[in-house]
Design a protein around this motif. Structure first.
Motif, PDB file in Angstrom:
ATOM      1  N   MET A  22       3.062 -15.166  13.716  1.00 13.90           N
ATOM      2  CA  MET A  22       2.846 -16.043  13.642  1.00 13.90           C
ATOM      3  C   MET A  22       4.460 -16.955  14.378  1.00 13.90           C
ATOM      4  O   MET A  22       4.620 -18.163  14.421  1.00 13.90           O
ATOM      5  N   ARG A  29       0.921 -21.870  22.224  1.00 14.67           N
ATOM      6  CA  ARG A  29       0.640 -23.372  22.448  1.00 14.67           C
ATOM      7  C   ARG A  29       0.739 -24.531  23.001  1.00 14.67           C
ATOM      8  O   ARG A  29       0.538 -24.747  23.880  1.00 14.67           O
ATOM      9  N   MET A  53      -1.731  -8.751  17.413  1.00 12.21           N
ATOM     10  CA  MET A  53      -1.849 -10.299  17.224  1.00 12.21           C
ATOM     11  C   MET A  53      -2.484 -10.077  16.237  1.00 12.21           C
ATOM     12  O   MET A  53      -3.646  -9.684  15.664  1.00 12.21           O
ATOM     13  N   ASP A  54      -2.021 -10.879  15.494  1.00 13.63           N
ATOM     14  CA  ASP A  54      -2.238 -11.543  13.926  1.00 13.63           C
ATOM     15  C   ASP A  54      -3.276 -12.758  13.638  1.00 13.63           C
ATOM     16  O   ASP A  54      -3.316 -13.437  14.943  1.00 13.63           O
ATOM     17  N   SER A  55      -3.653 -13.342  12.260  1.00 10.45           N
ATOM     18  CA  SER A  55      -4.137 -14.269  12.348  1.00 10.45           C
ATOM     19  C   SER A  55      -3.951 -15.653  12.563  1.00 10.45           C
ATOM     20  O   SER A  55      -4.265 -16.472  12.875  1.00 10.45           O
ATOM     21  N   SER A  56      -2.749 -15.616  12.760  1.00 11.72           N
ATOM     22  CA  SER A  56      -2.135 -17.268  13.698  1.00 11.72           C
ATOM     23  C   SER A  56      -1.848 -17.182  14.935  1.00 11.72           C
ATOM     24  O   SER A  56      -2.264 -18.033  15.357  1.00 11.72           O
ATOM     25  N   GLY A  59      -5.149 -18.108  16.216  1.00 13.29           N
ATOM     26  CA  GLY A  59      -5.711 -19.762  16.200  1.00 13.29           C
ATOM     27  C   GLY A  59      -4.612 -20.604  16.318  1.00 13.29           C
ATOM     28  O   GLY A  59      -5.564 -21.277  17.249  1.00 13.29           O
ATOM     29  N   ILE A  62      -8.052 -20.152  19.116  1.00 18.44           N
ATOM     30  CA  ILE A  62      -8.482 -20.958  19.173  1.00 18.44           C
ATOM     31  C   ILE A  62      -7.470 -22.195  19.764  1.00 18.44           C
ATOM     32  O   ILE A  62      -8.619 -23.137  20.017  1.00 18.44           O
ATOM     33  N   GLY A  63      -7.146 -22.473  18.677  1.00 22.93           N
ATOM     34  CA  GLY A  63      -6.340 -23.991  19.935  1.00 22.93           C
ATOM     35  C   GLY A  63      -6.452 -24.789  20.742  1.00 22.93           C
ATOM     36  O   GLY A  63      -6.552 -25.636  22.135  1.00 22.93           O
ATOM     37  N   LYS A  66      -9.758 -24.677  22.815  1.00 23.85           N
ATOM     38  CA  LYS A  66     -10.158 -26.092  22.327  1.00 23.85           C
ATOM     39  C   LYS A  66      -9.063 -26.856  23.432  1.00 23.85           C
ATOM     40  O   LYS A  66      -9.621 -27.862  23.798  1.00 23.85           O
ATOM     41  N   THR A  91     -13.092 -11.093  12.483  1.00 26.79           N
ATOM     42  CA  THR A  91     -12.970 -12.258  12.539  1.00 26.79           C
ATOM     43  C   THR A  91     -14.263 -12.780  13.047  1.00 26.79           C
ATOM     44  O   THR A  91     -14.813 -13.851  13.066  1.00 26.79           O
ATOM     45  N   ASN A  92     -15.447 -11.658  13.955  1.00 27.39           N
ATOM     46  CA  ASN A  92     -16.109 -12.633  14.791  1.00 27.39           C
ATOM     47  C   ASN A  92     -15.739 -13.315  15.738  1.00 27.39           C
ATOM     48  O   ASN A  92     -16.700 -13.727  16.003  1.00 27.39           O
ATOM     49  N   MET A  93     -14.493 -13.162  16.231  1.00 31.35           N
ATOM     50  CA  MET A  93     -14.209 -14.527  17.260  1.00 31.35           C
ATOM     51  C   MET A  93     -14.679 -13.992  18.146  1.00 31.35           C
ATOM     52  O   MET A  93     -13.906 -14.821  19.726  1.00 31.35           O
ATOM     53  N   ARG A  95     -17.092 -13.115  19.567  1.00 34.04           N
ATOM     54  CA  ARG A  95     -18.081 -13.583  20.183  1.00 34.04           C
ATOM     55  C   ARG A  95     -17.765 -15.952  21.192  1.00 34.04           C
ATOM     56  O   ARG A  95     -18.859 -15.940  22.306  1.00 34.04           O
ATOM     57  N   VAL A  96     -16.247 -15.780  20.621  1.00 30.70           N
ATOM     58  CA  VAL A  96     -15.847 -17.280  21.086  1.00 30.70           C
ATOM     59  C   VAL A  96     -15.056 -17.022  21.847  1.00 30.70           C
ATOM     60  O   VAL A  96     -15.063 -18.186  23.391  1.00 30.70           O
TER      61      VAL A  96
END
Lengths: 110, 139
Positions: A22, A29, A53-56, A59, A62-63, A66, A91-93, A95-96
């Motif tokens: 975090m 970003r 790597m954590d969920s932040s 995130g 992913i940002g 995008k 987190t199934n990410m 695939r993304v």
């Protein structure tokens, strides 16, 4: 965590060394926003030296994905280490956020 | 009484520095308890950092005193236990306790879902202005 980037012929490589947590997530970003604003919308985030790597951090990736797509490009990741792979899969990410073995390979066939 | 083989902790202001300090304590703990398998270290470290980050990002002070984060991690013969506490904190909002994975586009909201996947049990306690998440992983 330390970030650096290098603009190459067909993509820009962003390298992160350390823990993408975090604390580091907002910096990632910023760096990717700067790279995209500079005209490189095809971005590889090289995670070969990112051991956590954590969920932040996820995130932020992913940002950044995008942001790259909005600019007409894409964001791919390379050199994924075991802990990062685990977080992506749970987190199934995975695939993304497409993972490649090296930054060169990420946009190699485009 | 449960045998504790190794123990590390951290207590301080709930801020960015705490996250890095707790991670350093976890690395030191695995050095102290080198028999803990790599998969257990990786999953438990992730769960503890997610819990601590959840406090730093969401905990609100209950009075004038700022929120303090307090982490106590023990290695026991067949389990890992972490008590991750927020002192001087309000009770968490229900949406901060949401444990389902959000959609692919979401840039936040995966922390608690991840914690639940990484540990064997998650227990929440609230007592005298302290919220405590107790994470255990059977090894």
């Amino acid at each position: 965590m330390q970030f650096s980037y290098e603009v190459r012929d067909t993509y820009a490589e962003v390298k992160g060394v350390g823990r993408l947590n975090m604390v580091a997530a907002p910096k990632l970003r910023e760096v990717v926003a700067e790279v995209v604003a500079g005209g490189s919308s095809r971005v590889v985030v090289n995670l070969a030296e990112t051991d956590f790597m954590d969920s932040s951090g996820l995130g932020a990736l992913i940002g950044c994905l995008k942001a790259a797509r909005q600019a007409g490009g894409d964001l791919r990741i390379s050199g994924v280490q075991p802990q990062v792979k685990m977080v992506l899969e749970l987190t199934n990410m995975d695939r993304v956020l497409t993972a490649y073995s090296s930054a060169e390979e990420a946009f190699g066939n485009d | 009484m449960t045998e504790v083989i190794a123990r590390r902790g951290y207590r301080g202001p709930s801020d960015d520095d705490a996250i890095e300090a707790i991670h350093t304590e976890l690395d030191a703990l695995w050095d102290d308890a080198s028999f803990v398998p790599e998969m257990d270290r990786m999953t438990f470290t992730t769960a503890v950092i997610e819990s601590a980050a959840n406090i730093v990002q969401h905990a609100q002070p209950v009075g004038e005193k700022p929120v303090e984060i307090d982490v106590d991690i023990t290695v026991q013969p067949t389990r890992l236990v972490a008590r991750v506490s927020a002192h001087n904190a309000r009770e968490p909002f229900a949406e901060d306790m949401q444990a389902d994975l959000p959609d692919e586009e979401a840039e936040s909201g995966r922390g608690l879902a991840l914690i639940e996947m990484l540990v064997t049990t998650v227990t929440f306690e609230r007592q005298d202005g302290t919220n405590t998440w107790i994470l255990t992983r059977e090894t």
